[in-house]
Design a protein around this motif. Structure first.
Motif, short mmCIF file in Angstrom:
data_model
loop_
_atom_site.label_atom_id
_atom_site.label_comp_id
_atom_site.label_asym_id
_atom_site.label_seq_id
_atom_site.Cartn_x
_atom_site.Cartn_y
_atom_site.Cartn_z
N GLU A 1 0.70 -4.38 18.72
CA GLU A 1 0.63 -3.32 17.72
C GLU A 1 1.55 -2.16 18.12
O GLU A 1 1.49 -1.68 19.25
CB GLU A 1 -0.81 -2.85 17.56
CG GLU A 1 -1.00 -1.59 16.75
CD GLU A 1 -0.41 -1.65 15.36
OE1 GLU A 1 0.31 -0.71 14.97
OE2 GLU A 1 -0.64 -2.67 14.66
N ALA B 1 12.93 -3.76 12.52
CA ALA B 1 11.81 -4.55 13.05
C ALA B 1 12.23 -5.99 13.27
O ALA B 1 11.85 -6.62 14.25
CB ALA B 1 10.62 -4.48 12.10
N GLN C 1 5.41 0.08 6.50
CA GLN C 1 5.04 1.42 6.95
C GLN C 1 6.21 2.40 6.87
O GLN C 1 6.22 3.40 7.57
CB GLN C 1 4.46 1.36 8.35
CG GLN C 1 3.16 0.56 8.39
CD GLN C 1 2.42 0.70 9.69
OE1 GLN C 1 2.79 1.46 10.56
NE2 GLN C 1 1.35 -0.06 9.84
N GLY D 1 -3.19 -9.08 10.23
CA GLY D 1 -3.18 -9.49 11.63
C GLY D 1 -4.56 -9.64 12.21
O GLY D 1 -4.85 -10.59 12.94
N GLY E 1 -3.87 -0.73 11.35
CA GLY E 1 -2.72 -0.66 10.46
C GLY E 1 -2.91 0.39 9.38
O GLY E 1 -3.37 1.50 9.64
N CYS F 1 4.17 -7.38 4.66
CA CYS F 1 5.55 -7.64 5.08
C CYS F 1 6.16 -8.82 4.34
O CYS F 1 7.39 -8.94 4.27
CB CYS F 1 5.64 -7.85 6.59
SG CYS F 1 4.96 -9.42 7.19
N GLU G 1 6.18 -2.55 19.92
CA GLU G 1 6.82 -2.63 18.62
C GLU G 1 7.87 -3.73 18.59
O GLU G 1 8.74 -3.78 19.49
CB GLU G 1 7.46 -1.29 18.26
CG GLU G 1 8.06 -1.27 16.85
CD GLU G 1 8.55 0.10 16.43
OE1 GLU G 1 9.36 0.17 15.49
OE2 GLU G 1 8.11 1.10 17.04
N VAL H 1 1.61 -10.26 15.54
CA VAL H 1 2.38 -9.02 15.59
C VAL H 1 1.92 -8.10 14.46
O VAL H 1 2.23 -8.33 13.29
CB VAL H 1 3.90 -9.29 15.48
CG1 VAL H 1 4.67 -7.98 15.61
CG2 VAL H 1 4.35 -10.29 16.54
N GLY H 2 1.13 -7.11 14.81
CA GLY H 2 0.59 -6.19 13.82
C GLY H 2 -0.92 -6.27 13.78
O GLY H 2 -1.48 -7.36 13.59
N LEU I 1 3.54 -7.37 9.94
CA LEU I 1 4.20 -6.10 10.23
C LEU I 1 3.81 -4.98 9.29
O LEU I 1 3.98 -3.80 9.60
CB LEU I 1 5.73 -6.29 10.17
CG LEU I 1 6.31 -7.36 11.09
CD1 LEU I 1 7.77 -7.58 10.76
CD2 LEU I 1 6.13 -6.96 12.54
N GLY I 2 3.32 -5.34 8.12
CA GLY I 2 3.00 -4.32 7.14
C GLY I 2 4.26 -3.69 6.55
O GLY I 2 5.38 -4.12 6.82
N GLY J 1 -2.94 -4.72 11.60
CA GLY J 1 -3.49 -4.33 10.32
C GLY J 1 -4.44 -5.40 9.80
O GLY J 1 -4.76 -6.37 10.51
#
Length: 639
Positions: A263, A489, A330, A245, A270, A524, A305, A239-240, A327-328, A242
C-alpha cells in the motif's frame, strides 16, 4: 412471433442449449428433451430452498418433486398428473413468497399446453438423465455486483440470528459494516417491494447485522478459519489496500494462500479511508474490518508504492506466484477550462481535498477553511467534498452540475442530506473560466446549459446557452469531476497494457492483464466506480488467481454464464406482484439533526434497533426465482 434471444445458442464451448426453464415458462430447442426430467429438476431445487414457513410451498414442493421423481423413473406415483397440476395451482396462488409463487409455473404450462408430450414421455418410459444446471436467484441478488444472497441474510434476521446473517455477507467480502454505511444499493433499486410501497431497507439491515460485531456475539477471525492452508511458497502480492485489494486478499487468505498487501499510503482502506468522510464512515469501523486481513495472516507493507518503491518484475523476483493490481484512481481530473491553474491558492481536486479532510480529522494536520466554496461535480465525491467543506468552516457551499438533478450520479440520499444541510445546488450550469487574483481563486464564471432534443436512443444531452454567463465568487474551488490512475504507477517495462481511458486493460471474464500472472480490478481497471463493484472484482480475481496458480488456466464459470443469460435476455424483468401484499412502509435509520451535525464529523446515520430490524426484515417478499438450463453435453465444473 417467437421471442428474440441473445447469446442463447451454446452454454459453453460447442455445448448446445437444448432447453431453458424459468419462473414463467420454458423454451424447448430440442424436441428430444424430456419435460418430466427437466420439471423434476426445477421442483427438486424448489423443495431444497423452501423456507418452510407456509404449507403450500413447504409440502407442495416436496409432494410434487417426489411424484415427478417416481414418474421419471417409470414408477407409479401417489399423485396423478391432474393432482400434480392442482397442487401446482395451489402453490402458485397461495404461497407466501416468490419462490412458491413461481416455481411451479413451468410445470403448469407443460401440463396445460403440452399434455400430449408429457403423456408420450410416460409411454416411452425412463430416459437418460439430461445434462444441465439449476440456478436460484432473485432480482436483488442479480443487481448486486457481489451477488450476495440478500433474501437469505434477511431470513436470518427475521429468525433472530444476526450472526448467521453476517456469515452470509462474509462469504462475499469482509467489509460488511463499511458497505452497510456507504453502499449505493443496487439491490434496493431492483427490489420488487417497490411495486407495493417502498424497497426493503437492505443496506440498513446490512448495517444492523454488521454492527452486531460490537456486541458479545462478535465473530472472531484467525488462521484457524482457513480449512486448507497452503505451503509457505504459495504467495500472492496484492498491490493496493483499498476495497478491491482487501477483498482479494481476504478470499486468497481463506483459500490458504500467503498474501502480502503493498500500500502506497500509511494505512489500509484506500478511497474508503481517505475519500469517505467520518460522518459517513467512522474510521474505527473501517479499521476493524481491515484488521480482519491481518487476523487471517495477511501482511500489510505500507508506504510501498508501485513505480516508486517496487516494480512488477521485483514482485515476481521475490517469489510471488501471481500479482493483483488494485491501484485505485487517486489522481483528480482537471476541469479543462480557461484560467485553471492547480498551483494557485484555493484550487483543489476532489481527491486532494478529501485527503486534507482526512488528515485534519485524524489530527495529523490542521486545515482551515473559510469563505465561499464551489464544488464542481455531481457524484458522491462532490457531495462528500461539499458536506465536508461545510464542516471545515466554509461560510457557504455551492455545488455546480452541468445536468439536471435527476441526472446526478450521486446517491439520492446523499443529495437529500446535502440539501438538508443548506448546501446550494446550481443545476444546468458549468464553469467556463476560473477567476484568479493575486495567485488566489476569486471566483468562477458559469454558463447556463440547456437540454437538447432526444437522440435516436431517447437520451438528451446538454449544450451552452449563449449570453447566460454569470460570475459566482468563491475563495475555494474544488474540481470533483473524476479521478484517474496516478501517473508513473505503471511503466512500459511492466508489460501492462492500458485502454483508451488510461485504465488497466483486463479480460472481462477473468480480469487477466496483458502480462501472464498479473490480474487487475477495481477502479484502476473500470475507472472510478463504487465500493461494492471494487469488492466484487476482488472476489472475481481470487477465483482467477487460484485457477491460474493451481491449474495454469482459468476455468469456465457456469453460474456466471447463467447470469449472463438472464441479464442479456431480461429474464428477471417481471413487472407485477403476483399475490396481494399488505402495504407497510420501511424503517428509516435515525439521523443527527442537520443543525447539529454540520459543525462536526460525528456519524450522521445511526443503527436501527432489533425490533426495527425484525419489522423491516418481515417486509422482504423473498422473490426467489429458479432457472435451469438443459445442455447437450455435461457442463464443466467451475469456480
Amino acid at each position: 412471433m417467437p421471442p428474440t434471444l441473445t447469446n442463447f445458442d451454446v452454454f459453453d464451448d460447442d455445448n448446445r442449449i437444448r432447453a431453458f426453464f424459468g419462473d414463467r415458462g420454458f423454451f424447448i430447442f430440442d424436441t428430444g428433451v424430456g419435460l418430466i426430467d427437466a420439471l423434476w429438476r426445477q421442483m427438486a431445487e424448489a423443495a431444497d430452498q423452501s423456507c418452510g414457513k407456509c404449507t403450500p410451498c413447504r409440502m407442495g414442493t416436496v409432494l410434487v418433486r417426489d411424484a415427478l421423481d417416481t414418474i421419471r423413473h417409470g414408477g407409479k406415483a401417489r399423485l396423478s398428473l391432474d393432482e400434480i397440476a392442482t397442487l401446482a395451482e395451489q402453490m402458485t396462488a397461495t404461497s407466501m413468497c416468490g419462490l412458491g409463487q413461481t416455481c411451479a409455473k413451468p410445470l403448469l404450462a407443460a401440463l396445460r399446453h403440452f399434455r400430449d408430450v408429457v403423456d408420450g414421455e410416460l409411454k416411452r418410459g425412463p430416459q437418460r438423465e439430461p445434462n444441465g444446471l439449476t440456478y436460484l436467484t432473485a432480482p436483488c441478488i442479480e443487481a448486486c455486483p457481489s451477488r450476495i444472497n440478500v433474501p437469505r441474510y434477511i431470513d436470518f434476521i427475521r429468525d433472530g440470528k444476526p450472526e448467521h446473517s453476517l456469515g452470509v455477507i462474509l462469504q462475499k467480502y469482509p467489509m460488511a459494516a463499511t458497505c452497510g454505511r456507504v453502499c449505493v444499493r443496487f439491490c434496493e433499486m431492483a427490489c420488487r417491494r417497490k411495486m407495493v410501497d417502498e424497497a426493503v431497507g437492505i443496506k440498513t439491515l446490512k448495517r444492523y447485522v454488521a454492527d452486531q460485531q460490537k456486541s458479545g456475539q462478535a465473530l472472531t477471525f484467525g488462521r484457524e478459519l482457513i480449512a486448507h492452508p497452503l505451503s509457505q511458497d504459495m504467495r500472492v502480492a496484492v498491490v493496493g489496500a483499498g476495497p478491491a485489494g482487501l477483498s482479494c486478499a481476504y478470499h486468497l487468505l481463506l483459500h490458504g494462500y500467503r498474501v502480502d498487501i503493498l500500500e502506497a499510503m500509511g494505512e489500509a482502506g484506500g478511497m474508503a479511508a481517505i475519500g469517505i468522510p467520518s460522518y459517513r464512515l467512522p474510521k474505527d469501523v473501517l479499521r476493524s474490518e481491515t484488521d480482519i486481513i491481518a487476523a487471517l495472516g495477511g501482511r500489510f507493507l505500507f508506504n510501498h508504492e508501485l513505480g516508486r518503491d517496487v516494480s512488477i518484475d521485483d514482485l515476481f523476483a521475490r517469489g510471488y506466484r501471481a500479482v493483483f493490481l488494485a491501484l485505485g484512481c487517486q489522481q483528480g481530473s482537471r476541469l479543462g477550462v480557461a484560467g485553471e491553474d492547480p498551483t494557485v491558492a484555493g484550487y483543489e481536486s476532489g481527491i486532494d481535498f478529501l485527503l486534507d479532510v482526512h488528515d485534519h480529522v485524524a489530527g495529523t494536520r490542521t486545515i482551515t477553511l473559510s469563505g465561499d466554496v464551489v464544488v464542481v461535480g455531481g457524484g458522491n465525491v462532490a457531495m462528500d467534498c461539499a458536506r465536508s467543506a461545510l464542516r471545515m468552516g466554509a461560510d457557504t457551499v455551492h455545488i455546480v452540475y452541468r445536468r439536471t438533478r435527476e441526472d446526478m450520479p450521486a446517491d439520492a440520499d446523499e443529495i437529500e442530506a446535502a440539501l438538508a444541510e443548506g448546501i446550494r445546488f446550481h443545476y444546468l450550469a458549468t464553469p467556463m473560466r476560473i477567476l484568479v487574483e493575486d495567485r488566489r481563486i476569486a471566483g468562477v464564471e458559469l454558463i447556463r446549459m440547456r437540454r437538447t432534443a432526444p437522440d435516436g436512443r431517447g437520451r438528451r444531452n446538454v449544450e451552452p446557452e449563449p449570453d447566460t454567463e454569470t460570475i459566482l465568487p468563491c475563495t475555494t474551488l474544488i474540481a470533483a469531476i473524476g479521478q484517474q490512475i496516478k501517473k508513473d504507477a505503471l511503466r512500459p517495462e511492466d508489460g501492462i497494457s492500458l485502454d483508451r481511458w488510461n485504465c488497466v486493460a483486463v479480460d472481462p471474464v477473468d480480469l487477466a492483464t496483458s502480462r501472464p500472472g498479473v490480474f487487475a480490478g477495481g477502479d484502476c481497471s473500470s475507472g472510478p466506480s463504487t465500493l461494492i463493484h471494487a469488492m466484487a472484482a476482488g472476489l472475481k480475481a481470487t477465483r482467477s488467481i487460484d485457477d491460474w496458480i493451481r491449474l495454469g488456466y482459468v476455468r469456465f464459470r457456469p453460474r456466471s454464464r447463467m447470469r449472463r443469460l438472464l441479464n442479456d435476455n431480461r429474464m428477471l424483468a417481471d413487472d407485477a406482484v403476483e399475490v396481494p401484499v399488505k402495504p407497510q412502509y420501511r424503517v428509516h435509520h435515525p439521523e443527527l439533526d442537520p443543525n447539529v451535525r454540520t459543525g462536526m464529523f460525528e456519524e450522521v446515520e445511526q443503527t436501527i434497533c432489533a425490533e426495527e430490524a425484525y419489522r423491516e426484515a418481515k417486509r422482504c417478499m423473498r422473490c426467489y426465482r429458479i432457472y435451469s438450463v438443459i445442455t447437450e453435453q455435461p457442463i464443466p465444473e467451475g469456480a
